[in-house]
Design a protein around this motif. Structure first.
Motif, PDB file in Angstrom:
ATOM      1  N   ASP A 113       0.814  -1.238   0.000  1.00 33.50           N
ATOM      2  CA  ASP A 113       0.000   0.000   0.000  1.00 33.50           C
ATOM      3  C   ASP A 113       0.835   1.269   0.000  1.00 33.50           C
ATOM      4  O   ASP A 113       0.313   2.357   0.280  1.00 33.50           O
ATOM      5  N   ARG A 114       2.095   1.218  -0.309  1.00 35.95           N
ATOM      6  CA  ARG A 114       2.929   2.415  -0.286  1.00 35.95           C
ATOM      7  C   ARG A 114       2.543   3.400  -1.380  1.00 35.95           C
ATOM      8  O   ARG A 114       2.828   4.585  -1.298  1.00 35.95           O
ATOM      9  N   TRP A 115       1.849   2.983  -2.402  1.00 32.22           N
ATOM     10  CA  TRP A 115       1.439   3.900  -3.472  1.00 32.22           C
ATOM     11  C   TRP A 115       0.430   4.938  -2.971  1.00 32.22           C
ATOM     12  O   TRP A 115       0.268   6.012  -3.569  1.00 32.22           O
ATOM     13  N   LEU A 116      -0.230   4.576  -1.841  1.00 30.02           N
ATOM     14  CA  LEU A 116      -1.201   5.534  -1.306  1.00 30.02           C
ATOM     15  C   LEU A 116      -0.531   6.828  -0.840  1.00 30.02           C
ATOM     16  O   LEU A 116      -1.144   7.907  -0.862  1.00 30.02           O
ATOM     17  N   ASP A 120      -0.137  12.648  -1.738  1.00 25.80           N
ATOM     18  CA  ASP A 120       0.637  13.857  -2.032  1.00 25.80           C
ATOM     19  C   ASP A 120       0.143  14.509  -3.326  1.00 25.80           C
ATOM     20  O   ASP A 120       0.029  15.749  -3.426  1.00 25.80           O
ATOM     21  N   PHE A 121      -0.144  13.724  -4.333  1.00 26.61           N
ATOM     22  CA  PHE A 121      -0.625  14.253  -5.610  1.00 26.61           C
ATOM     23  C   PHE A 121      -1.986  14.931  -5.456  1.00 26.61           C
ATOM     24  O   PHE A 121      -2.213  16.023  -5.983  1.00 26.61           O
ATOM     25  N   ILE A 122      -2.892  14.288  -4.696  1.00 29.08           N
ATOM     26  CA  ILE A 122      -4.217  14.882  -4.471  1.00 29.08           C
ATOM     27  C   ILE A 122      -4.089  16.195  -3.710  1.00 29.08           C
ATOM     28  O   ILE A 122      -4.791  17.180  -3.991  1.00 29.08           O
ATOM     29  N   PHE A 170      -5.336  19.763  -5.137  1.00 27.20           N
ATOM     30  CA  PHE A 170      -6.294  20.592  -4.415  1.00 27.20           C
ATOM     31  C   PHE A 170      -5.763  22.012  -4.236  1.00 27.20           C
ATOM     32  O   PHE A 170      -6.485  23.000  -4.431  1.00 27.20           O
ATOM     33  N   ALA A 171      -4.479  22.106  -3.855  1.00 26.99           N
ATOM     34  CA  ALA A 171      -3.876  23.437  -3.684  1.00 26.99           C
ATOM     35  C   ALA A 171      -3.884  24.214  -4.994  1.00 26.99           C
ATOM     36  O   ALA A 171      -4.117  25.427  -5.017  1.00 26.99           O
ATOM     37  N   PHE A 172      -3.622  23.520  -6.103  1.00 33.38           N
ATOM     38  CA  PHE A 172      -3.619  24.173  -7.408  1.00 33.38           C
ATOM     39  C   PHE A 172      -4.992  24.759  -7.733  1.00 33.38           C
ATOM     40  O   PHE A 172      -5.112  25.914  -8.160  1.00 33.38           O
ATOM     41  N   PHE A 173      -6.060  23.982  -7.506  1.00 29.64           N
ATOM     42  CA  PHE A 173      -7.400  24.476  -7.824  1.00 29.64           C
ATOM     43  C   PHE A 173      -7.849  25.568  -6.866  1.00 29.64           C
ATOM     44  O   PHE A 173      -8.617  26.461  -7.237  1.00 29.64           O
ATOM     45  N   VAL A 174      -7.376  25.527  -5.625  1.00 28.76           N
ATOM     46  CA  VAL A 174      -7.679  26.610  -4.684  1.00 28.76           C
ATOM     47  C   VAL A 174      -7.084  27.924  -5.170  1.00 28.76           C
ATOM     48  O   VAL A 174      -7.719  28.980  -5.157  1.00 28.76           O
TER      49      VAL A 174
END
Length: 286
Positions: A15-18, A23-25, A29-33
């Motif tokens: 589960d390390r891909w989570l 981090d990507f999500i 989110f910061a980008f769209f804010v």
């Protein structure tokens, strides 16, 4: 002392891909804010620009030049609690318009002074009056100087005063409205059915002479007001004499430009039943 053997490496977690996904999500989110906050500021600037332009074209007061705070909408409040309000200064269109009108009034005031000096003998006799108002310069000429009682034919003495006025105003491009006025005593004969006809024909007679004196026909118009715009009481003979007049209105240049606008023509055709819009008071509630 017995040394412990080095611990064996744990088996790699599936589960390390989570971690990378989280981090990507977060970055997304910061980008769209950030993008949303930028769009909110631009919307405020757009609203402020439209408000400034509307105020300028409607001749608003100087108070509209104050800075206006644009608040983000309720959705932005819930997402961007820390965002500061944007302060946008309106464009100075109102100031430019007021400055143009101020210069125009100064020019027209000078024209009014020149006309008053030129017509001073008639002004001293009470037969002519020069007034500046919110439309331009108005020259009121007593009807006794222009017409015989109940007539719309110009008298011989009328050519002198009208030619003097025409010589002073024919070189500019401002529109000229000639207005006929009467007292409240009704007239009804074979020539004029009422004061409306008398005032309109008298104004047309003055327009014709101004045209013959060299003023371009496109600048001239004639209006008949009858007894609807008195400048004195009709209860006395002196008051009625003041009301019987022809007024030559020399309009401000800004009004002339607005009336000379061309290119806009909208024909309004009859609507079919399917095109008619139902009035709000006739709309039935569901």
């Amino acid at each position: 002392m017995i040394r412990r053997p080095p611990p064996e490496d744990d088996e790699e977690s599936p589960d390390r891909w989570l971690v990378s996904y989280a981090d990507f999500i977060t970055l997304l989110f910061a980008f769209f804010v950030v993008m949303y906050s930028i769009s909110s500021v631009n919307q405020g600037k757009y609203n402020e620009l439209m408000s400034s332009m509307g105020t300028a074209f409607t001749g608003g007061s100087a108070s509209s030049q104050l800075k206006i705070i644009n608040k983000p909408n309720s959705n932005a409040d819930s997402k961007l609690k820390g965002q500061q309000y944007s302060v946008v200064k309106p464009l100075p269109l109102t100031h430019l318009y007021n400055e143009k009108m101020r210069r125009e009034r100064e020019v027209m005031t000078g024209m009014g002074v020149d006309l008053s000096n030129k017509l001073s003998p008639l002004i001293n006799e009470g037969k002519v009056r020069v007034v500046q108002n919110n439309r331009g310069i108005r020259i009121d000429i007593n009807d006794s100087l222009l017409f015989s009682p109940g007539s719309a034919d110009l008298a011989v003495a009328a050519s002198g005063v009208l030619n003097e006025i025409a010589a002073m105003i024919k070189d500019n491009q401002r529109l000229i409205q000639v207005e006929g006025h009467t007292d409240n005593i009704a007239i009804h004969n074979d020539t004029f059915y009422s004061n409306w006809e008398l005032s309109a024909v008298r104004a047309s007679s003055v327009v014709r002479m101004l045209s013959e004196a060299g003023i371009a026909d496109g600048r001239l118009s004639a209006l008949g007001f009858g007894s609807t715009q008195p400048i004195s009481e009709n209860a006395t003979a002196l008051g009625r004499a003041k009301n019987r007049r022809v007024s030559i209105m020399i309009l401000y240049e800004a009004q002339s430009e607005a009336q000379n606008l061309s290119g806009f023509s909208l024909e309004i055709t009859p609507q079919t039943e399917s095109q008619k819009i139902t009035s709000p008071d006739k709309t039935s509630n569901p």
